[in-house]
Design a protein around this motif. Sequence first.
Motif, PDB file in Angstrom:
ATOM      1  N   LEU A 156      -0.354   7.820  -3.446  1.00 19.96           N
ATOM      2  CA  LEU A 156       0.754   8.403  -2.688  1.00 19.96           C
ATOM      3  C   LEU A 156       1.036   9.804  -3.202  1.00 19.96           C
ATOM      4  O   LEU A 156       1.291  10.013  -4.384  1.00 19.96           O
ATOM      5  CB  LEU A 156       2.006   7.537  -2.850  1.00 19.96           C
ATOM      6  CG  LEU A 156       3.202   7.943  -1.986  1.00 19.96           C
ATOM      7  CD1 LEU A 156       2.957   7.581  -0.528  1.00 19.96           C
ATOM      8  CD2 LEU A 156       4.478   7.283  -2.478  1.00 19.96           C
ATOM      9  N   ASP A 171      -4.734   7.381   0.319  1.00 19.10           N
ATOM     10  CA  ASP A 171      -5.458   6.152   0.658  1.00 19.10           C
ATOM     11  C   ASP A 171      -4.509   4.994   0.354  1.00 19.10           C
ATOM     12  O   ASP A 171      -3.351   5.227   0.043  1.00 19.10           O
ATOM     13  CB  ASP A 171      -6.777   6.046  -0.117  1.00 19.10           C
ATOM     14  CG  ASP A 171      -6.567   6.100  -1.615  1.00 19.10           C
ATOM     15  OD1 ASP A 171      -5.787   5.283  -2.126  1.00 19.10           O
ATOM     16  OD2 ASP A 171      -7.164   6.983  -2.272  1.00 19.10           O
ATOM     17  N   ASP A 172      -5.030   3.768   0.390  1.00 18.57           N
ATOM     18  CA  ASP A 172      -4.136   2.617   0.184  1.00 18.57           C
ATOM     19  C   ASP A 172      -3.415   2.641  -1.160  1.00 18.57           C
ATOM     20  O   ASP A 172      -2.347   2.048  -1.314  1.00 18.57           O
ATOM     21  CB  ASP A 172      -4.950   1.317   0.275  1.00 18.57           C
ATOM     22  CG  ASP A 172      -5.094   0.879   1.729  1.00 18.57           C
ATOM     23  OD1 ASP A 172      -4.555   1.602   2.597  1.00 18.57           O
ATOM     24  OD2 ASP A 172      -5.734  -0.156   1.981  1.00 18.57           O
ATOM     25  N   HIS A 232       0.753   3.393   2.172  1.00 17.56           N
ATOM     26  CA  HIS A 232       1.214   3.605   3.554  1.00 17.56           C
ATOM     27  C   HIS A 232       2.608   2.999   3.747  1.00 17.56           C
ATOM     28  O   HIS A 232       3.424   3.528   4.508  1.00 17.56           O
ATOM     29  CB  HIS A 232       0.242   2.983   4.556  1.00 17.56           C
ATOM     30  CG  HIS A 232      -1.108   3.609   4.508  1.00 17.56           C
ATOM     31  ND1 HIS A 232      -1.385   4.818   5.104  1.00 17.56           N
ATOM     32  CD2 HIS A 232      -2.260   3.219   3.894  1.00 17.56           C
ATOM     33  CE1 HIS A 232      -2.647   5.142   4.883  1.00 17.56           C
ATOM     34  NE2 HIS A 232      -3.198   4.182   4.138  1.00 17.56           N
ATOM     35  N   ASP A 233       2.865   1.883   3.063  1.00 16.61           N
ATOM     36  CA  ASP A 233       4.185   1.259   3.181  1.00 16.61           C
ATOM     37  C   ASP A 233       5.277   2.198   2.657  1.00 16.61           C
ATOM     38  O   ASP A 233       6.372   2.277   3.220  1.00 16.61           O
ATOM     39  CB  ASP A 233       4.220  -0.059   2.403  1.00 16.61           C
ATOM     40  CG  ASP A 233       3.316  -1.121   3.030  1.00 16.61           C
ATOM     41  OD1 ASP A 233       3.190  -1.121   4.277  1.00 16.61           O
ATOM     42  OD2 ASP A 233       2.737  -1.916   2.280  1.00 16.61           O
ATOM     43  N   LYS A 265       2.772  11.482   1.613  1.00 16.07           N
ATOM     44  CA  LYS A 265       1.537  11.176   2.324  1.00 16.07           C
ATOM     45  C   LYS A 265       0.717  10.164   1.537  1.00 16.07           C
ATOM     46  O   LYS A 265       0.520  10.306   0.336  1.00 16.07           O
ATOM     47  CB  LYS A 265       0.730  12.471   2.485  1.00 16.07           C
ATOM     48  CG  LYS A 265      -0.291  12.397   3.580  1.00 16.07           C
ATOM     49  CD  LYS A 265      -0.801  13.778   3.950  1.00 16.07           C
ATOM     50  CE  LYS A 265      -1.836  13.605   5.038  1.00 16.07           C
ATOM     51  NZ  LYS A 265      -3.165  14.000   4.640  1.00 16.07           N
ATOM     52  N   ALA A 266       0.250   9.132   2.244  1.00 14.87           N
ATOM     53  CA  ALA A 266      -0.648   8.173   1.616  1.00 14.87           C
ATOM     54  C   ALA A 266      -2.060   8.725   1.732  1.00 14.87           C
ATOM     55  O   ALA A 266      -2.595   8.836   2.831  1.00 14.87           O
ATOM     56  CB  ALA A 266      -0.550   6.827   2.322  1.00 14.87           C
ATOM     57  N   LYS A 287       5.134  -2.177   6.384  1.00 15.83           N
ATOM     58  CA  LYS A 287       5.003  -1.443   7.646  1.00 15.83           C
ATOM     59  C   LYS A 287       4.750  -2.378   8.827  1.00 15.83           C
ATOM     60  O   LYS A 287       5.416  -2.303   9.858  1.00 15.83           O
ATOM     61  CB  LYS A 287       3.859  -0.441   7.506  1.00 15.83           C
ATOM     62  CG  LYS A 287       3.714   0.517   8.657  1.00 15.83           C
ATOM     63  CD  LYS A 287       2.661   1.576   8.350  1.00 15.83           C
ATOM     64  CE  LYS A 287       2.526   2.488   9.555  1.00 15.83           C
ATOM     65  NZ  LYS A 287       1.153   2.829   9.845  1.00 15.83           N
ATOM     66  N   THR A 336       0.829  -1.214   0.000  1.00 13.83           N
ATOM     67  CA  THR A 336       0.000   0.000   0.000  1.00 13.83           C
ATOM     68  C   THR A 336       0.859   1.258   0.000  1.00 13.83           C
ATOM     69  O   THR A 336       2.063   1.206   0.238  1.00 13.83           O
ATOM     70  CB  THR A 336      -0.891   0.065   1.263  1.00 13.83           C
ATOM     71  OG1 THR A 336      -0.033   0.309   2.400  1.00 13.83           O
ATOM     72  CG2 THR A 336      -1.668  -1.222   1.473  1.00 13.83           C
ATOM     73  N   GLU A 340       5.041   5.566   2.445  1.00 15.81           N
ATOM     74  CA  GLU A 340       5.152   6.706   3.364  1.00 15.81           C
ATOM     75  C   GLU A 340       5.985   6.311   4.582  1.00 15.81           C
ATOM     76  O   GLU A 340       6.917   7.020   4.990  1.00 15.81           O
ATOM     77  CB  GLU A 340       3.753   7.164   3.810  1.00 15.81           C
ATOM     78  CG  GLU A 340       3.818   8.387   4.726  1.00 15.81           C
ATOM     79  CD  GLU A 340       2.468   8.755   5.334  1.00 15.81           C
ATOM     80  OE1 GLU A 340       1.426   8.366   4.761  1.00 15.81           O
ATOM     81  OE2 GLU A 340       2.470   9.429   6.389  1.00 15.81           O
ATOM     82  N   PHE A 341       5.683   5.139   5.105  1.00 16.17           N
ATOM     83  CA  PHE A 341       6.391   4.641   6.290  1.00 16.17           C
ATOM     84  C   PHE A 341       7.892   4.464   6.003  1.00 16.17           C
ATOM     85  O   PHE A 341       8.751   4.896   6.767  1.00 16.17           O
ATOM     86  CB  PHE A 341       5.770   3.304   6.719  1.00 16.17           C
ATOM     87  CG  PHE A 341       6.511   2.599   7.824  1.00 16.17           C
ATOM     88  CD1 PHE A 341       6.422   3.050   9.136  1.00 16.17           C
ATOM     89  CD2 PHE A 341       7.312   1.499   7.554  1.00 16.17           C
ATOM     90  CE1 PHE A 341       7.102   2.408  10.158  1.00 16.17           C
ATOM     91  CE2 PHE A 341       8.000   0.854   8.562  1.00 16.17           C
ATOM     92  CZ  PHE A 341       7.900   1.313   9.869  1.00 16.17           C
TER      93      PHE A 341
END
Lengths: 310, 540
Positions: free
Chosen positions: B165, B161-162, B114-115, B158-159, B190, B112, B117-118
């Motif tokens: 990015l 959403d899934d 989020h991965d 910034k994510a 993550k 995702t 961004e992390f």
Amino acid sequence: MLRYLGQRFVMMLISLWLIATLTFMMMLAVPGDPFTGEKKLPPETLKNLKAAYHLDKSYPEQYLYYMKNLVMMDLGPSIKYTTRTVNEIISEGFPASAQLGVQAIILSLILGLTLGAIAALRQNRIPDYTATVIAVLGVSIPSFVMAPILQKYLGLEWELLPIATWEGFEYSIMPTIALAVLPLAMVTRLMRSSMLEVLNQDYIRTARSKGLSPRRVIIHHTLRNAILPVVTIMGPLTAGILTGSFVIEKIFSIPGIGKYFVDSVTNRDYPVIMGITIFYSAFLILMNFLVDLIYGWIDPRIKVGHKEAN
Amino acid sequence: MKRWVATTTAILMVLSMVLLAACGKGDSNAMAEKQVLNVGYIVSEPPALDPLKATDDQSGLILRHIMEGLVRVDKNGKVEPGMATNWDVMDGGKKIVFHLRDAKWSNGDPVTAHDFEFAWKRLLDPKNAAEYAYQLFYLKNGEAYNSGKAKAEDVGVKALDDKTLEVTLEAPVPYFVTLTSFYPFFPVNKKVVEKDPNWGTNAKTYVSNGPFLLKTWVHDKKVEIVKNPNYWNAKRIKLSQINFPFVGEEQTEYQMYVSGSLDINRNVPNDLAPKLIKEKKAKVNKDPSMYFYVFNTKKKPFDNVKIRKAFSLAIDREAIVKDVLGQGQTPATGWVPWGIPDFAQNKEWVQTHDPYIQPKANPAEAKKLLQEGMKEAGISKLPEITISYNTNDGHKKIAEAVQQMWKQNLGVNVKLANMEWKVFLDNLTQGNFQVARYGWYPDYIDPMTFIDLWVTGGGNNHAKYSNPQYDALIKQAKSTDDQKVRMEAMHKAEEMLARDIPVTPIYNYTRVYQIKDYVKGFYQEMDGQFNFLDTYLTEK
């Protein structure tokens, strides 16, 4: 005896502490640090890195920090191999190095003692000349020349053995030979001369005149006494095998710790420099101690722990 | 009797047909049954396979096969989709929104936004002390966060959403999308990393999203990677396994290659290379890197531009390339090496300008300039000149050649000083040298990675060169994503370097490697990195 052992142990610890302290000081005196590289790092990144490895502190603080961890047997993280600790590097690498070293020592002892003894018993005859030629070649051909020659012929041309890497016993044969050549030559030469010396001793003549069989004379009287000087050089010999393994491990791509001895200095990987130095020193100090014990065991005239008797 | 002859003839005919067919098969591109490639490339233990800690070529080679960033770069240097299918560049190049595809981690989790961004924030986190944090300083507040002056939330990634990015940059960076193919920009899972910070230290706990998976990692011995059946583009991958034994010695690696235990050899011994190239047993590829001599512009006598020019003109680069090196290198014609494109003209940069440097020495002009320069500097006799280099046989040979050329063409006596690598770097940083060898390789494929080296106060500006006009040109090029404006400014800056000569380029590097005939579909990326995504083996 116990008191002697205790004393030796304390002495060994002191030597080790001195070595560690001197290495620490010399290491920091050498220009450059782990983060000096072709491309200079931005100051903030450098600051973060130094903080992470406690290199932002003063030298005495770094020293105390290191010594404190050392006492706890924690040698710290490697700075170059960022995901490994020095403890891991040593514990994962030592078995390969040890196997290679032990094989090389055994090979050089067995062959060296035999060749030396035969040479002495057949002095100035063909076996003697053969042994001498082997000894001279062994001393004068460095292992880093010997190794590629072995690789070319045994590995590439005749396809008898694998050229390099470390996947099983047959992979260890060539490096063992390459590593054993120098100590083998040393042992042969030493054994030959000490054999000759012993053979001229009065007690040998006595033994022979008593009517003992030549075989008994050689095995029980000559060999046992002739072997003493060889035992004395076992300490330096082990050191020679260790230092020789730096080159051999590299040429044969062996996953030992030998290469870290040089690489860690090139990389200024402080914890690895310290860890490997201390480990090797401890090992050598221990070997020398063992040699002293064996010496007393082979030659009862030498009384380990009774210095005042002299 | 006749029958016997007929039978034998028939058998022979059938046999020869089978044999012929077999031979024919060997010539064609029929795939071998066993698709396992043995690569001689990795010299020693890769320092790290966690994108957080990796900073070197060798870790990079493995990482780009077991992981995948937002994009990849194809063999022509063009961007191709990776984890991202497409992206929108907005706000004059300062904002980029990436749209991610459905892809899976090797443990089954979805990859995702989020991965990403992390992972990026993890690299910038000052607590993690990542050496390559600076590769992400393009992000808004990236540098500020890394130096503790901003918070993680302020960083420009910034994510939304899934699958989306959003990336915000400090300034427009036209090559940013390409940059995301570089391993510091790789995602990490993550959930896995939060649970086990040491996930990346061994094959068992390693979780990846690339075309291959990490099967074995025996320290100081080998890495083995196998095809990832769940890779989104798995049909592209034909190799079932790639083995990377760590071979620390060039000679050993060469012999292993000859014996057939390696299919590719990246570390051809220098003394064998010219012969192997001539016999077509080794291949040569352009390496977009520059070998050069840098002058200390703050120290006599090289604080005088005419003297610098005289010494530069007295070098016969053609002789160095031909007689000393002999591995397909070419004499440098400017500061930016071959292999780097001019993105405005869509040509190789070196083909877009007249050469600033001639391959042959010009002794007459050099002597004249030396006299003029000495007069300007008010000296009648040159101080003793020393060339510094780090201990290495190749550097030594070049230094000796240059020593002789300066003696012959300028009548100057030159001393050579070799130093251990880090001692050498220390001396360079401290300005303890007159003229020293150096090399530079690109961080990304854009002329800027070379051009901005000599800005006033730059970390690697060992020449201590300073020219406000040059600084202004670099600033101008960095403020826009208009390729025409950028390239023009950089061409002007290179011209300025050719005039002021803080540095005298010597030659463009090559990469010499050996590859067996049965290895097909192999290519090198623009930066010279090996790529095995399309590789397959035919029958030997």
